[in-house]
Design an enzyme around this catalytic site. Structure first.
Site, mmCIF file in Angstrom:
data_model
loop_
_atom_site.group_PDB
_atom_site.id
_atom_site.type_symbol
_atom_site.label_atom_id
_atom_site.label_comp_id
_atom_site.label_asym_id
_atom_site.label_seq_id
_atom_site.Cartn_x
_atom_site.Cartn_y
_atom_site.Cartn_z
ATOM 1 N N GLU A 12 0.817 -1.217 0.000
ATOM 2 C CA GLU A 12 0.000 0.000 0.000
ATOM 3 C C GLU A 12 0.853 1.271 0.000
ATOM 4 O OE1 GLU A 12 -4.121 -1.611 2.057
ATOM 5 O OE2 GLU A 12 -2.448 -1.139 3.376
ATOM 6 N N GLY A 78 -12.510 -4.404 1.445
ATOM 7 C CA GLY A 78 -13.509 -5.325 0.916
ATOM 8 C C GLY A 78 -14.817 -4.557 0.730
ATOM 9 N N MET A 172 -9.364 -3.106 8.051
ATOM 10 C CA MET A 172 -8.862 -3.504 9.363
ATOM 11 C C MET A 172 -8.074 -2.411 10.101
ATOM 12 S SD MET A 172 -7.892 -7.447 8.324
ATOM 13 C CE MET A 172 -7.649 -8.019 10.004
ATOM 14 N N ASP A 196 -11.656 -6.776 -3.066
ATOM 15 C CA ASP A 196 -12.457 -8.012 -2.995
ATOM 16 C C ASP A 196 -13.852 -7.648 -2.483
ATOM 17 O OD1 ASP A 196 -10.612 -7.884 -0.342
ATOM 18 O OD2 ASP A 196 -12.616 -8.607 0.155
HETATM 19 N N1 ADE Z 1 -9.253 -5.446 3.381
HETATM 20 C C1 ADE Z 1 -9.456 -5.786 2.094
HETATM 21 N N2 ADE Z 1 -10.356 -6.770 2.008
HETATM 22 C C2 ADE Z 1 -10.742 -7.064 3.258
HETATM 23 C C3 ADE Z 1 -11.633 -8.016 3.805
HETATM 24 N N3 ADE Z 1 -12.326 -8.849 3.036
HETATM 25 N N4 ADE Z 1 -11.759 -8.055 5.159
HETATM 26 C C4 ADE Z 1 -11.056 -7.198 5.935
HETATM 27 N N5 ADE Z 1 -10.196 -6.305 5.463
HETATM 28 C C5 ADE Z 1 -10.026 -6.222 4.138
#
Ligand code: ADE
Length: 231
Positions: A12, A78, A172, A196
């Protein structure tokens, strides 16, 4: 003005460091900080490592040890909202902690006494981002981002977070940065590019798209640095 740019993972921040001039590195509290300039502006870049605790430590150091006046976070997330596709950018209007739970005492999810469920980000920085996006024809979503110490790869859990916190994306670290900056009165901005959809394919897609989505976010952050006015 000194601008902190923070990520959680090496991927990142690597696209950011590659564009800096006059880089010097300092190791402090078991973490590496890159001080340099971008288009003449003073910046300090660091990745925290994954999760809320490490993010809290790094955000605090960027402000208290390196004297940063504002903090920009760049990274991946995500998607909760179906409207967000891989590579799309979202800016947080507020951050909450989806794994903070003292509901046994009658409090709402994400709340602790003397805290708030959702901490808002700086409106001025959000407006700069919107102006840049409009001028470059980039679509920028805005919404709540939910933070927790869990990689979410479960459609039911993601829906629960979406419903309870009205969140559009999850990650997170963001809420930790929000807590630190809010407490220390430092304007902050959280940008994420989707890697994702926090579903059954999340870990596969995360690995596949981490680098490309992190670069999309980092490139946008650099244009923010360019447009932020020195005072
Ligand atoms: N960062 C990117 N994708 C994530 C996910 N699925 N869960 C938690 N943090 C993320």
């Amino acid at each position: 003005m000194k601008i902190a740019i923070m990520g959680a993972m090496p991927e990142e921040i690597e696209p950011l460091i590659a564009k800096l001039d006059n880089v010097t590195t300092t190791v402090y509290a078991a973490n590496k900080y890159y001080e340099g300039t971008y288009k003449g502006k003073e910046v300090v870049v660091a990745y925290s490592k994954i999760g809320k605790v490490f993010a809290t430590l790094t955000a605090t150091m960027l402000i208290e040890k390196f004297g940063c006046d504002i903090l920009l976070f760049s990274g991946v997330a995500g998607a909760i909202s179906d409207e967000l596709k891989i590579g799309d950018l979202i800016i947080a209007d507020g951050l909450c902690q989806h794994d903070l739970d003292i509901t046994a005492f009658g409090h709402p999810f994400g709340y602790v006494p003397e805290g708030e469920v959702c901490i808002p980000t700086d409106v001025g920085l959000r407006n700069i981002a919107k102006e840049i996006a409009a001028s470059k024809g980039i679509e920028l979503k805005e919404g709540v981002i939910a933070t927790g110490d869990q990689f979410i790869a479960n459609p039911e859990k993601k829906e629960w977070i979406g419903e309870v916190f009205k969140a559009h994306a999850l990650e997170m670290e963001g809420a930790s940065v929000a807590v630190v900056c809010n407490a220390l009165n430092v304007p902050f901005f959280i940008l994420r590019a989707i890697s994702d959809a926090a579903d059954m394919d999340a870990s596969f897609n995360f690995d596949a798209f981490l680098e490309s989505s992190a670069k999309i976010s980092a490139d946008f952050i650099l244009s923010m640095v360019e447009h932020i006015q020195e005072d």
